[in-house]
Design a protein around this motif. Structure first.
Motif, PDB file in Angstrom:
ATOM      1  N   GLY A 158       0.821  -1.201   0.000  1.00 27.90           N
ATOM      2  CA  GLY A 158       0.000   0.000   0.000  1.00 27.90           C
ATOM      3  C   GLY A 158       0.852   1.247   0.000  1.00 27.90           C
ATOM      4  N   GLU A 159       0.205   2.394   0.182  1.00 30.05           N
ATOM      5  CA  GLU A 159       0.941   3.655   0.194  1.00 30.05           C
ATOM      6  C   GLU A 159       1.544   3.880   1.579  1.00 30.05           C
ATOM      7  OE1 GLU A 159       1.773   5.553  -2.294  1.00 30.05           O
ATOM      8  OE2 GLU A 159       0.795   4.074  -3.586  1.00 30.05           O
ATOM      9  N   PRO A 160       2.867   3.797   1.726  1.00 34.37           N
ATOM     10  CA  PRO A 160       3.492   3.910   3.049  1.00 34.37           C
ATOM     11  C   PRO A 160       3.409   5.322   3.619  1.00 34.37           C
ATOM     12  CG  PRO A 160       4.931   2.790   1.471  1.00 34.37           C
ATOM     13  CD  PRO A 160       3.833   3.423   0.682  1.00 34.37           C
ATOM     14  N   ALA A 161       3.510   5.388   4.944  1.00 31.14           N
ATOM     15  CA  ALA A 161       3.493   6.669   5.643  1.00 31.14           C
ATOM     16  C   ALA A 161       4.885   7.237   5.820  1.00 31.14           C
ATOM     17  CB  ALA A 161       2.831   6.495   7.015  1.00 31.14           C
ATOM     18  N   GLY A 162       5.919   6.484   5.419  1.00 32.37           N
ATOM     19  CA  GLY A 162       7.290   6.956   5.551  1.00 32.37           C
ATOM     20  C   GLY A 162       7.999   6.988   4.215  1.00 32.37           C
ATOM     21  N   GLN A 163       9.263   7.372   4.254  1.00 35.08           N
ATOM     22  CA  GLN A 163      10.113   7.294   3.073  1.00 35.08           C
ATOM     23  C   GLN A 163      10.742   5.908   3.051  1.00 35.08           C
ATOM     24  OE1 GLN A 163      12.757  10.620   3.866  1.00 35.08           O
ATOM     25  NE2 GLN A 163      11.541  11.962   2.566  1.00 35.08           N
ATOM     26  N   TRP A 164      10.786   5.299   1.880  1.00 32.84           N
ATOM     27  CA  TRP A 164      11.255   3.920   1.825  1.00 32.84           C
ATOM     28  C   TRP A 164      12.140   3.699   0.604  1.00 32.84           C
ATOM     29  CZ3 TRP A 164       9.733   1.589  -2.678  1.00 32.84           C
ATOM     30  CH2 TRP A 164       8.640   2.163  -3.338  1.00 32.84           C
ATOM     31  N   GLY A 165      13.091   2.796   0.787  1.00 33.31           N
ATOM     32  CA  GLY A 165      13.995   2.406  -0.288  1.00 33.31           C
ATOM     33  C   GLY A 165      14.932   1.348   0.235  1.00 33.31           C
ATOM     34  N   TYR A 166      16.014   1.122  -0.476  1.00 32.82           N
ATOM     35  CA  TYR A 166      17.000   0.155   0.000  1.00 32.82           C
ATOM     36  C   TYR A 166      18.402   0.642  -0.336  1.00 32.82           C
ATOM     37  CZ  TYR A 166      17.426  -1.674  -4.812  1.00 32.82           C
ATOM     38  OH  TYR A 166      17.641  -1.806  -6.164  1.00 32.82           O
ATOM     39  N   GLY A 167      19.367   0.159   0.433  1.00 35.05           N
ATOM     40  CA  GLY A 167      20.740   0.589   0.268  1.00 35.05           C
ATOM     41  C   GLY A 167      21.639  -0.537  -0.187  1.00 35.05           C
ATOM     42  N   VAL A 168      22.664  -0.187  -0.941  1.00 35.70           N
ATOM     43  CA  VAL A 168      23.657  -1.121  -1.457  1.00 35.70           C
ATOM     44  C   VAL A 168      24.975  -0.867  -0.729  1.00 35.70           C
ATOM     45  CG1 VAL A 168      24.888  -1.927  -3.500  1.00 35.70           C
ATOM     46  CG2 VAL A 168      22.528  -1.084  -3.707  1.00 35.70           C
ATOM     47  N   GLU A 169      25.459  -1.882  -0.035  1.00 27.99           N
ATOM     48  CA  GLU A 169      26.736  -1.726   0.660  1.00 27.99           C
ATOM     49  C   GLU A 169      27.878  -1.779  -0.346  1.00 27.99           C
ATOM     50  OE1 GLU A 169      29.261  -3.523   4.444  1.00 27.99           O
ATOM     51  OE2 GLU A 169      27.463  -4.559   3.753  1.00 27.99           O
ATOM     52  N   THR A 170      28.749  -0.783  -0.298  1.00 28.45           N
ATOM     53  CA  THR A 170      29.910  -0.741  -1.185  1.00 28.45           C
ATOM     54  C   THR A 170      31.189  -1.134  -0.482  1.00 28.45           C
ATOM     55  OG1 THR A 170      30.333   1.599  -0.719  1.00 28.45           O
ATOM     56  CG2 THR A 170      28.838   1.093  -2.534  1.00 28.45           C
ATOM     57  N   SER A 171      31.146  -1.225   0.852  1.00 30.25           N
ATOM     58  CA  SER A 171      32.336  -1.594   1.619  1.00 30.25           C
ATOM     59  C   SER A 171      32.799  -2.999   1.269  1.00 30.25           C
ATOM     60  CB  SER A 171      32.057  -1.531   3.121  1.00 30.25           C
ATOM     61  OG  SER A 171      31.855  -0.208   3.547  1.00 30.25           O
ATOM     62  N   LEU A 172      34.080  -3.222   1.411  1.00 29.08           N
ATOM     63  CA  LEU A 172      34.615  -4.569   1.300  1.00 29.08           C
ATOM     64  C   LEU A 172      34.299  -5.303   2.598  1.00 29.08           C
ATOM     65  CD1 LEU A 172      38.087  -3.773  -0.318  1.00 29.08           C
ATOM     66  CD2 LEU A 172      35.974  -4.489  -1.458  1.00 29.08           C
ATOM     67  N   GLY A 173      33.804  -6.534   2.481  1.00 33.29           N
ATOM     68  CA  GLY A 173      33.425  -7.286   3.676  1.00 33.29           C
ATOM     69  C   GLY A 173      31.936  -7.186   3.924  1.00 33.29           C
ATOM     70  N   LYS A 174      31.462  -8.068   4.788  1.00 30.73           N
ATOM     71  CA  LYS A 174      30.012  -8.107   5.067  1.00 30.73           C
ATOM     72  C   LYS A 174      29.755  -8.230   6.563  1.00 30.73           C
ATOM     73  CE  LYS A 174      29.819 -13.137   4.239  1.00 30.73           C
ATOM     74  NZ  LYS A 174      29.058 -14.244   3.655  1.00 30.73           N
ATOM     75  N   ASP A 175      30.641  -7.635   7.354  1.00 37.21           N
ATOM     76  CA  ASP A 175      30.440  -7.760   8.794  1.00 37.21           C
ATOM     77  C   ASP A 175      30.053  -6.415   9.401  1.00 37.21           C
ATOM     78  OD1 ASP A 175      33.923  -7.850   9.939  1.00 37.21           O
ATOM     79  OD2 ASP A 175      32.895  -6.564   8.524  1.00 37.21           O
ATOM     80  N   THR A 176      29.984  -6.392  10.705  1.00 34.76           N
ATOM     81  CA  THR A 176      29.426  -5.260  11.435  1.00 34.76           C
ATOM     82  C   THR A 176      30.175  -3.948  11.212  1.00 34.76           C
ATOM     83  OG1 THR A 176      28.413  -6.696  13.078  1.00 34.76           O
ATOM     84  CG2 THR A 176      28.831  -4.424  13.740  1.00 34.76           C
ATOM     85  N   PRO A 177      31.508  -3.888  11.392  1.00 36.68           N
ATOM     86  CA  PRO A 177      32.171  -2.605  11.160  1.00 36.68           C
ATOM     87  C   PRO A 177      31.975  -2.083   9.744  1.00 36.68           C
ATOM     88  CG  PRO A 177      33.623  -4.076  12.364  1.00 36.68           C
ATOM     89  CD  PRO A 177      32.446  -4.897  11.909  1.00 36.68           C
ATOM     90  N   SER A 178      32.078  -2.958   8.740  1.00 35.19           N
ATOM     91  CA  SER A 178      31.908  -2.514   7.356  1.00 35.19           C
ATOM     92  C   SER A 178      30.570  -1.801   7.171  1.00 35.19           C
ATOM     93  CB  SER A 178      31.981  -3.703   6.401  1.00 35.19           C
ATOM     94  OG  SER A 178      33.235  -4.334   6.437  1.00 35.19           O
TER      95      SER A 178
END
Length: 406
Positions: A81-101
């Motif tokens: 439906g029509e959301p009440a907030g702003q919405w989208g998704y982000g692409v991680e560009t950092s090397l690695g896939k852990d918490t600090p990255s």
């Protein structure tokens, strides 16, 4: 100006990233697979939860829309439906896939160097590293020395550890050394001191984090990790959002393990509890106390630690629903000019093989009483989050990312 709040739902990814195959994660989808499993009855657990995934408050902000934008398909139980907030998704560009990255990129400074990793062999640690840790830590030796799940390795070696007090050392697919020891028999302060030694020894190897993992109990049947986990991280890159806010004189409040992730640099007042509910309570406290212009940075880790790594679909689903139920409290505590972003740092698909993080897009949901709802699209770096917050707080722009606000 109001206050700015970033809430990181640790590991709540929304679909495999384009480079997921490089990490062995092509096809991973933390939120999508949980929603599908719940719809098929695989998310049921007696006394915990049952039925389709129910996240009405997150969905109202646009979660279902964000997931569809990321993966190209809808997920059961999540609306379009029509959301009440702003919405989208982000692409991680950092090397690695852990918490600090993930967190460092959220704060505007993507990781552009290669992390060090320990070998997949047994033993996992270089012999010279192990010798130095034993000598400087005055240890009788170490146990583990391999890639492992944290709960499984404590069950495997915990009783032996109680007999000889050799700490349990292990790693994973992330750039990390974890050291588990009994909180009373080995001693909490001794464990922290050992991790500080390990942190120094890990620096030349470019290992991102050393994590103290205290536990209690008497046998493998009742060992349980305590809330006294502590992360010893490499210092974050210069120019991140926390540093910019601190240098501009803004109040900073960090909730959960944010202080550990940023090596306690420019992290202001740190509030830390035992679990997600504690950290929601502490966020509400921060919202009650923080002055205008404050930056409140929150990590909710239970999704990742308690359920993602343990590949526990019902537990993960229940944890999501628990946070969703508390979201109205956070919204009600915000002032008219406050601005909040809910996002994640990576994935940890509980339906996936192994027990490691998964390389995924992350949802980005932003809201506040003066924020016009609508799509913000695909964000090509998580640093866009930092730049959007910087714009709201009147901070200087960083070197990476761009705000999605007009």
């Amino acid at each position: 100006m109001g206050r700015a709040i970033i809430i990181v739902l640790d590991s709540v990814g929304c679909g495999a990233a384009e480079d997921a195959g490089v990490y062995g994660d092509a096809g991973a989808d933390t939120l999508g697979h949980i929603a599908q499993a719940c719809a098929e009855g695989c998310g049921d657990r007696v006394g915990l939860r049952e039925g389709s995934l129910r996240l009405p408050n997150l969905d109202r902000l646009g979660l279902g829309r964000a997931m569809q934008a990321s993966t190209g398909h809808s997920s059961p139980g999540l609306g379009l439906g029509e959301p009440a907030g702003q919405w989208g998704y982000g692409v991680e560009t950092s090397l690695g896939k852990d918490t600090p990255s993930g967190h460092w990129e959220i704060a505007g400074t993507p990781v552009q160097f290669k992390w060090g990793y320990f070998s997949q062999t047994m033993p996992a640690f270089p012999p010279e590293f192990t010798r130095a840790l034993i000598a400087e830590g005055e240890l009788p030796g170490i146990l583990g020395d391999k890639h492992a799940s944290g709960t499984a390795i404590i069950e495997e070696f915990g009783e032996e550890h109680l007999g000889d007090l050799k700490p349990i050392c292990y790693t994973s697919a992330d750039s990390v050394l974890q050291i588990a020891a009994h909180e009373h028999a080995f001693g909490l302060e001794r464990l922290y001191a050992l991790c500080k030694i390990a942190r120094r020894l890990c620096d030349p190897l470019n290992i991102g984090r050393v994590i103290a993992r205290p536990f209690v109990g008497r046998t493998s049947a009742d060992f349980v990790r305590t809330a006294h986990r502590k992360d010893f991280a490499m210092p974050p890159p210069a120019g991140n959002l926390l540093e910019r806010a601190a240098l501009a004189g803004h109040e900073i409040i960090c909730v959960g393990k944010i202080g550990d992730i940023f090596a306690h640099r420019h992290t202001g007042r740190e509030l830390k509890g035992a679990n997600n509910n504690d950290h929601v309570d502490l966020t509400l406290r921060a919202l009650a106390e923080a002055r205008d212009g404050a930056l409140i940075f929150v990590n909710l880790v239970d999704f990742d630690t308690d359920f993602g790594h343990r590949r526990d679909v019902p537990g993960y689903a229940a944890c999501l629903e628990s946070f969703d139920a508390r979201l109205p409290e956070l919204t009600a505590a915000m002032r008219d000019e406050d601005f909040c972003i809910v996002t994640a740092d990576h994935g940890n698909d509980p339906t996936w093989r192994g027990y490691d993080h998964t390389r995924e897009h992350v949802p980005i949901l932003s809201f506040g009483k003066g924020v016009a709802p609508g799509p913000i699209g695909r964000r090509e770096t998580l640093a866009d989050i930092a730049e959007t917050i910087a714009q709201r707080l009147g901070l200087a722009a960083g070197a990476h990312g761009r705000s999605w606000l007009a």
